[in-house]
Structure formats: C-alpha cells, structure tokens
Design an enzyme around this catalytic site. Structure first.
Site, PDB file in Angstrom:
ATOM      1  CD  GLU A 122      -2.910   1.243   2.303  1.00  0.00           C
ATOM      2  OE1 GLU A 122      -2.753   0.485   3.273  1.00  0.00           O
ATOM      3  OE2 GLU A 122      -3.812   2.066   2.234  1.00  0.00           O
ATOM      4  N   GLY A 254       2.736   2.383  11.065  1.00  0.00           N
ATOM      5  CA  GLY A 254       2.467   1.558  12.243  1.00  0.00           C
ATOM      6  C   GLY A 254       2.321   0.088  11.879  1.00  0.00           C
ATOM      7  CB  ALA A 255       0.447  -2.313  11.633  1.00  0.00           C
ATOM      8  CG  MET A 256       0.064  -3.189   4.909  1.00  0.00           C
ATOM      9  SD  MET A 256      -0.967  -1.769   4.451  1.00  0.00           S
ATOM     10  CE  MET A 256      -2.117  -2.571   3.354  1.00  0.00           C
ATOM     11  CD  GLU A 257      -4.985  -2.095   5.467  1.00  0.00           C
ATOM     12  OE1 GLU A 257      -4.067  -1.645   6.196  1.00  0.00           O
ATOM     13  OE2 GLU A 257      -5.607  -1.381   4.638  1.00  0.00           O
ATOM     14  CG  ASN A 258      -0.047  -6.734   3.937  1.00  0.00           C
ATOM     15  OD1 ASN A 258      -0.115  -5.857   3.096  1.00  0.00           O
ATOM     16  ND2 ASN A 258       0.860  -6.719   4.911  1.00  0.00           N
ATOM     17  CD  GLU A 291      -3.162  -2.094  10.622  1.00  0.00           C
ATOM     18  OE1 GLU A 291      -3.624  -2.266   9.482  1.00  0.00           O
ATOM     19  OE2 GLU A 291      -2.802  -0.967  11.039  1.00  0.00           O
ATOM     20  CG  HIS A 294      -7.878  -2.029   7.648  1.00  0.00           C
ATOM     21  ND1 HIS A 294      -8.700  -1.101   7.066  1.00  0.00           N
ATOM     22  CD2 HIS A 294      -6.800  -1.336   8.114  1.00  0.00           C
ATOM     23  CE1 HIS A 294      -8.143   0.110   7.175  1.00  0.00           C
ATOM     24  NE2 HIS A 294      -6.996  -0.002   7.809  1.00  0.00           N
TER      25      HIS A 294
HETATM   26  N1  PHE Z   1      -3.175   0.926   5.748  1.00  0.00           N
HETATM   27  C1  PHE Z   1      -2.343   1.007   6.922  1.00  0.00           C
HETATM   28  C2  PHE Z   1      -3.267   1.212   8.092  1.00  0.00           C
HETATM   29  O1  PHE Z   1      -3.968   2.151   8.214  1.00  0.00           O
HETATM   30  C3  PHE Z   1      -1.390   2.138   6.933  1.00  0.00           C
HETATM   31  C4  PHE Z   1      -0.305   2.074   5.936  1.00  0.00           C
HETATM   32  C5  PHE Z   1      -0.367   2.833   4.806  1.00  0.00           C
HETATM   33  C6  PHE Z   1       0.779   1.270   6.149  1.00  0.00           C
HETATM   34  C7  PHE Z   1       0.640   2.813   3.855  1.00  0.00           C
HETATM   35  C8  PHE Z   1       1.791   1.233   5.230  1.00  0.00           C
HETATM   36  C9  PHE Z   1       1.721   2.013   4.092  1.00  0.00           C
HETATM   37  O2  PHE Z   1      -3.416   0.424   8.922  1.00  0.00           O
HETATM   38 ZN    ZN Z   2      -5.879   1.595   8.469  1.00  0.00          ZN
END
Ligand code: PHE
Ligand code: ZN
Length: 850
Positions: A122, A254-258, A291, A294
């Site tokens: 992302e 912070g983190a990522m919701e893959n 996360e 999401h």
């Molecule tokens: N989508 C992630 C979140 O809100 C944030 C994020 C955006 C992380 C871009 C990495 C890069 O939880």
């Molecule tokens: Zn988010």
C-alpha cells in the site's frame, strides 16, 4: 530519476481499467540482490470499460521475459510501466522480472529488514514487485509460491503446500494488489487459536525474530479480543483458516492490513511490562484491532481509487476507537482522541497542507495518509452515527456489508447506505468529505422569561483551493445545568445546518449554564467566551465527563494566554479548580491525570496566532513552566495522599485501571519533582519494576535538571533492546531545555546507535525535535537547520518518511518574520536539493504555498 514536472492525478479523471483479472499466480525465487518474480496473470476485457489501453505499472524492475498466450512479446517499457498489444479476448500474461530487495531502503515493495524479506505494497508498492494494474479497483484471487532456503515462508490466504525450500499459499478472496504480502525469514511463532461465531477454527500466529518471543503474549490476546468484538458488535466473522501477524523492525508506518498476513512495525506489536509503557500497550491493542478490523472494512470491501482512502481508514479508525472505548474507559478514550485531533489534525486543517477528508487531487498518494483522512475521517463517521442514531447506524452498516461485499467502493456508496436506511437526504452532510478546514462555532446566549436561547454560528476560513465555504451539518450535543449544578436539560443533539441558527429551551426556572459540544460531538473549534468563574463552575459540576475535562482545559488555556499576553499571574480559578479535582477521590485516577494536562505549546501558539498575536515560543514555554510551578505549590499538601492513592499492590497488568493509577502517579511525581529537585523521582527510578514507572521517573529527573547518572544507567540496562533505545533517544530531546535542544539533538545524531536509516530511530530523534516546540523554534534557527539537514540526507534513502516529517514546518506562517524567513530558507533549501523525491517535492511545495 524523477520527472521534471510532477504529474497531478485528479479524482474527476477516474476511469475503470480496460481489463479484469481472473487470477494471479506468482513465483518468487528469493535472493538478496536478484530475486526473480514470475507472474502468470489471466486477463479478460472489462465490459464496463471504454478504454482498452493495456498499461501495466512497473517501477525499478528488470524485465527478463514477457509472454502472451505462450508467445514471447516485446513490450514498450518506460520507468513507470509498460504497454503492449493484447488480444481482444481473454489471454494469459506471463512475465519474469528481477528485483533487488537487498538495496531497497525505501521500504516499499519487497525489501529486507535484518535478514528477513518482507513487503509493503500500500498504496502503490506492488508495481515494484512485478508488472501489474496496480490500482485498488482491480481485484483478483492470488496463488503464491515462494522458493527460498529460509525456515519460514509466508504469504496471504491459506497454506496450500510446502516442503524443504518452498511454500505455496492460496488466497480465495479477490483482493487488490496493495493487500499482497510476502514474508520470509528465520522467525519464531507465538501461536494462538480462535473459534469463530460459526464454529470454524482459525490458527493464529505472531511471528517474531529470535529474542522477541517474550513480547508476544499481549498482542496475541489483543488479536483474540478484536476478533470476538467484531463478531459481537458488527457481526463480522474472520474468513480464512489462518491469521498471521509479523513484526518487522524497519517499517515506515504503524502496521499494514495485508489479507491474512498483517505486517507490523515491531513498535506497534511487541510488548512486555519491563520494556513497554502503558501508552505503548494501549497503542498496540488499538493498532492490532485496527488492522484486524480492516479485514472487513478495507479488504472485503475496498476502495475504488485512492481518493476514497477515508472509506476504509476513517471507518476503521472509528471502529478501533469504539473497541478501545469498550475495552477501557469511554470518556478517557474520547478525551485522548480530542487531544490527538487538536495536536495533529487541526494544524494540518488550518495550514498550507489542508485538504478534504476525500482529497480531489494528489501528486504522491503516500502524502495523503494523514490525520485528516484517518482521524477527521473517523470523526465524520461519529457525527453520522450521532445524527442517525445507534440503531440506524447498525442497520446501515449491515446494508453496507451485504450490498458491497467483494466490491471496490466510493464515498457515494457509503453515504447511499445511510440514505437508503434512514430516508434522509445527506447531500449537505457530504460537505464533510469535500470541504477542508476546521469549522469554528461561536455562541451567543439570551435569557428572557424562562426561555433560554442559544444562537450558534459557524464559519470556516478559506483553505488552499477553497476560498468560499458553505455551511456544514454539525451535530452539537448540548446539556443545561442549573445554578446549583443539577442538570436541568439532558443532552440533546442540536443540528446546526445554517450559517447562524437559534435554539430555544423554555420553561426554565433560572438562567442555565450551557454545556456545549458534549462528548466532543463534532471536530470543530468552539469559541465560547465563558468567564473563568463559569468555566470553574463547569469544571466542578458538568455531568458530561468530556466537557468537564474541557472546562478545565479551557480554563488552563485562558489562564496561560493571559499570562503570555498580559504577563498576568496564574490566577486562583485554575489553581483552586485543580485542587478540587485532585481531591475528588470519586474521580477515576486516569481522568484526574488528564485534568492535570495542559494545552500543548503548539496549540497555544495557534490560539495566539488566531487571535492576532505573534506567538513567541519562549514566552509560551515560560508561561507553561510558571503555571506548572504554581500548580505544584498550590496542591503541595495533597501530593503525599495522592501518591498513596496511586500505589498498586497487585502484579503488573497493562489494564486501564492500573494504567490510570500509574498515569496519576506520574503526574504527581512530576509536580513533586518540581518541588524537591527530583529526590522522590530518584527513589522511584531505583524502585521501578516496569517501564512506565522507570521512564516516568527518568523523565521527571531530566525535567528537574537532574538524572544524568540514571540516564547512563538506563542505556546500559537496555542497550540490547532497540525499542527501549528509541525511548532513550527520544526522551533526551523531549526533556531538553529550549536553549539546549538543538545541541542535544545533534549530539545524539553522533551516537553510534543512531541508525538513521531505521524509521523508528530517525523519528525518535527528529520527531522529538519537531515536537519540542520551544527547542525547535529556538531563536537563530538552529533547530530548523538541523532538521532540514537530516531530511535532505534521508530523502534519497526513504522518501516516504522524509516527506511525512516535512510537516514539522507546516506552521511556519504563524511566527515572527525572522522565524518565518529562517523556516522558509530551510524549506527552499530542501526544495532545491537535486533529485529530490516526488514525495518530498510535493510536501515542500504545498507547505511553501507554491
Ligand atoms: N493501511 C495502513 C493502516 O492504516 C497504513 C499504511 C499505509 C501502512 C501505507 C503502510 C503504508 O493500517
Ligand atoms: Zn488503516
């Protein structure tokens, strides 16, 4: 190399992609500097699209081979992607590319962190992994095979095969490429298990590097609580057999919701009592929830394009805030959120970076992961809920999930479910998504023959690109108090829709005191000219916990502004009010500690600027110090009793109760150390058996001008733990006096542990510099120059983190001419740097107003 003229992307230009993707097969042959990615993608013409140009995004890729339906082709390749002639029928695209994760310092795409492979896609990072239509409205199922001699090989979805040196993963849920993830490394699992509401067993794992096993238990519990809460409150069940979380040390956010494979900055997931503060625990619980949530708001229902980012982020922040309120204290959470919004979103919304919750254009989407999109985006949902009521909100959300599951949606889709549920026309409400700037509400009161009339007016100042503002729909929660402090009218939500509007309350025995904007019912600035005495009255009696806190905060702000403008003495209303609050043993300790907080120096600077004064950072700093000292003296006799109230005789727990006691204990220690030079804090430091106590004591010592021995001791104790070392760096900058801040910061950049390429370490030092208001703005501009030096250095390595930190300069126009000139000179110096990234170029030019 970057474009000479950066291109701007507009929401109004949205066009669907000419092709649909039926399936994606990826094979990774991992190697530090030459990873091969083989893709096999089934495309077919999109019946809903008019433009059939076949363009695949691709950046920093070496194309080895491209094949369509088994025949090798020669695409037209640029530094942004490729085009090629394709059949006017379904076809199979195959490509082999080579990438270099070992040299990827931008931490976007496939990169390496401490010998471990990981990804961040992302918003537009997948294009650095292979050629693909890298846009969120293109959704597909993915199968991923990873070949590599690392013990743990992870990707999205369910495991579908593995043996020595390889693993295969299948994700049955169609998803956009930004949710793709891969992790490979020498990792240890902290396992867990969850049975969903329909009885399916889900295997949970929190993967960490060896040595971090002891910091997983809290995160795992937070995950289980989140899964349960989303079932109970939103009826949302998890949809795969496995859920994995991985902790990485090098991460921009912070983190990522893959999907099924969340990747976390280790600071946002690893926790233990010895190494994490209560604030860390609370943040970790919230981010894990965020996360996880999401999975439905973001993944199952995603965004059509990046302009709709608030569709998933605003909603998911709103959901994680509800979760935190339920797990902890709702009033405390609401107060924290108001503090945070004022500290981070208001400056953005009232300065050169102001943009709507749904922006209409961007150059670099990474620059729009902002407090406006996230936190104001969540506030907008809170207002919607307040306007339609809890029941209609629940129905609308159910309709949203039923109607849009599997789709890539827009804000129009979101608003429509509320219109269809309630029959209400939300056209005017939608201005919250398109109009930038913080509305200001002013208040006029009238009292006649038992009728109280409240006249509210709203106005929003012009913001970049929006000279004219229209009235918004603002839910203003109001309650009325009688002279003896009883509530004579319970909370009612007034709907302010006009520029000016009156509301009457009749049948009252005496003129009431109005408590306005209860529970912080809208993200606005309330301009209510209460007298000190009225504020003190509300501080003593308001039945709304948020507004009771707000009364104290406003009283503090008025007191400080008078001290700054008129050189006034602190005044007894504030001091007596604090004394009364602290004495009130019925008030939750967490709440009492919040009451003792003061507006930030940056907020005071904004208030001075708004009222036509030029803020002097030193004068602001001095006023805050003076008020602190006066408070300490005023409540002195109470401090020992308060201290004993905060003692905990139970094993450490990061729960809200204990955390509240420690927060009040910390506030008491701080006041005490202003009177005893740090003697008590030194005792506390020596006795500390958890990080909250240890760090609080150290901070009190340093603020009292003592604690050098303890500081050195702290480093020796924790030098092996990078997350604690981040705290050690940050604290020194945070507690430095204005005069010494730039030098203290510079000295820290010379420390062997200042690994500036690690975003957490960089932010620990440079973020703290930007937050130390008087130190950053020290006369002569040393703070500005130091930050600019480091931003220029970081930009070629990590544009995303550099660009975000440029916002330290966003308030430059508030200050005196000399400071303005110096900040502008640094901004110009950054802008003029050869080969500056697109990210930083956009930020600096917006801040300069170019
Ligand atoms: N989508 C992630 C979140 O809100 C944030 C994020 C955006 C992380 C871009 C990495 C890069 O939880
Ligand atoms: Zn988010």
């Amino acid at each position: 190399m970057r474009d000479a003229a950066p291109t701007t992307i507009y929401l109004k230009d949205y066009m669907p992609f000419g092709y649909l993707v039926d399936s994606v097969h990826l094979t990774f042959d991992l190697a530090d500097h030459a990873t091969r990615v083989t893709s096999r993608i089934a495309f077919c013409p999109n019946p809903e699209a008019t433009d059939r140009t076949f363009f695949l995004h691709g950046e920093d890729l070496t194309l080895i081979r491209a094949v369509i339906d088994g025949v090798e082709v020669t695409p037209n390749v640029t530094d942004k992607g490729l085009t090629v002639d394709v059949p006017d029928a379904p076809f199979i695209w195959e490509a082999v590319v080579e990438i270099d994760p070992g040299n990827n310092t931008a931490l976007e795409g496939l990169y390496m962190s401490n010998g471990m492979y990981c990804t961040q896609c992302e918003a537009e990072g997948f294009r650095k992994i292979t050629y693909y239509p890298d846009r969120p409205d293109v959704m597909s199922v993915f199968t991923v095979r990873i070949n590599g001699d690392l013990p743990v090989l992870l990707s999205n979805g369910n495991p579908s095969g593995k043996s020595e040196g390889w693993a295969e993963w299948t994700d049955p849920w169609p998803k956009p490429a930004y949710l793709f993830a891969l992790v490979a490394g020498d990792l240890i699992a902290h396992p867990g298990q969850f049975t969903t509401m329909s009885g399916r067993d889900v295997e949970l794992n929190l993967w960490v590097r060896p040595g971090d096993e002891g910091k997983c238990a809290f995160g795992m519990e937070a995950l289980k609580k989140s899964m349960k809460w989303d079932e109970d409150v939103y009826g949302r069940e998890y949809d795969l057999d496995m859920f994995n979380i991985v902790a990485v040390d090098d991460f921009n956010m912070g983190a990522m919701e893959n999907k099924g494979l969340n990747i976390f900055n280790s600071s946002a997931v690893l926790a233990s009592p010895e190494t994490s503060t209560d604030a860390n625990f609370e943040r970790i619980e919230a981010i894990i929830a965020h996360e996880y949530f999401h999975n439905w708001t973001g993944n199952r229902i995603t965004c059509r394009d990046w302009f709709q980012l608030c569709l998933k982020e605003g909603l998911t922040v709103f959901r994680d805030a509800q979760f935190t309120s339920d797990m902890r204290s709702a009033p405390v959470k609401r107060i924290h959120d108001a503090i945070d919004l004022r500290a981070r979103q208001f400056p953005e919304d009232n300065g050169p970076l102001s943009h709507p919750v749904r922006p209409e254009s961007f150059q670099e989407i990474n620059n729009f992961y902002t407090a406006t999109v996230y936190e104001k985006g969540a506030e907008v949902i809170g207002m919607l809920k307040r306007l339609v009521g809890d029941e209609a909100y629940a129905q609308a959300l159910k309709l949203y999930f039923d109607r849009h599951d599997g789709q890539a949606c827009t804000i129009e889709d979101w608003i429509k479910v509320f219109e269809d549920t309630t029959g209400r026309d939300l056209t005017q409400f939608k201005r919250w998504y398109s109009q930038s700037g913080t509305p200001r509400i002013s208040v006029a009161e009238d009292w006649q023959d038992g009728t109280y009339t409240l006249t509210l007016s709203q106005r929003t100042k012009p913001t970049p690109g929006q000279p004219e503002k229209l009235p918004q729909v603002i839910p203003v929660a109001v309650g009325l108090l009688g002279q003896n402090g009883d509530e004579v009218r319970a909370t009612e939500v007034l709907e302010l829709t006009e520029a000016e509007q009156s509301f009457t309350f009749s049948g009252l025995a005496a003129k009431p005191v109005a408590s306005i904007l209860r529970d912080f019912s809208a993200p606005v600035i309330l301009e209510h000219d209460h007298t000190d005495a009225e504020r003190a009255f509300l501080l003593a009696h308001d039945t709304d916990p948020f507004n009771r806190w707000q009364a104290g905060r406003s009283l503090a702000q008025d007191t400080l502004l008078r001290m700054i403008r008129e050189d006034a003495a602190p005044g007894t209303n504030y001091l007596d009010g604090m004394l009364a609050v602290l004495r009130d043993g019925d008030l939750d300790p967490a709440y009492r500690s919040l009451m003792l907080g003061l507006p930030t120096q940056s907020e005071l600077a904004a208030a001075l600027f708004e009222s036509g004064n030029v803020p002097d950072p030193m004068a602001i700093w001095t006023a805050v110090e003076t008020l602190r000292q006066a408070t300490a003296q005023h409540v002195q006799d109470l401090l020992p009793r308060l201290h004993s109230e905060t003692l905990i005789d139970a094993p450490f727990s990061p729960d809200a109760d204990q955390a509240g006691k420690r927060a009040l204990g910390g506030a008491v220690l701080y006041l005490t150390s202003r009177l005893d030079g740090g003697a008590k804090a030194a005792e506390e430091y020596a006795a500390a058996d958890n990080m909250t106590r240890q760090l609080t004591a150290l901070s009190c010592l340093l603020r009292a001008g003592a604690g050098q021995t303890e500081l050195a001791d702290f480093y020796r104790q924790w030098q092996h733990d990078r997350l604690v070392v981040d705290k050690w760096f940050g604290l020194q900058v945070t507690t430095a006096s204005p005069e010494t801040t730039p030098d203290v910061t510079r000295t820290l950049t010379e420390h062997p542990d200042f690994n500036w390429k690690n975003p957490n370490r960089f932010r620990a030092v440079m973020g703290a510099l930007a937050m130390n208001h008087a130190g950053f703005h020290r006369a002569g501009g040393a703070g500005y120059a130091l930050l600019a030096d480091w931003l220029i250095r970081l930009d070629p390595v990590n544009p995303q983190t550099t660009a975000r930190m440029c916002s330290a300069f966003q308030t430059w126009k508030r200050y005196d001419v000399d400071r303005q000139d110096r900040m502008k000179a640094q901004l110009t110096r950054i802008a003029d740097t050869p080969n500056l990234s697109r990210d930083t170029t956009e930020m600096v030019s917006r801040i300069l107003g170019a």
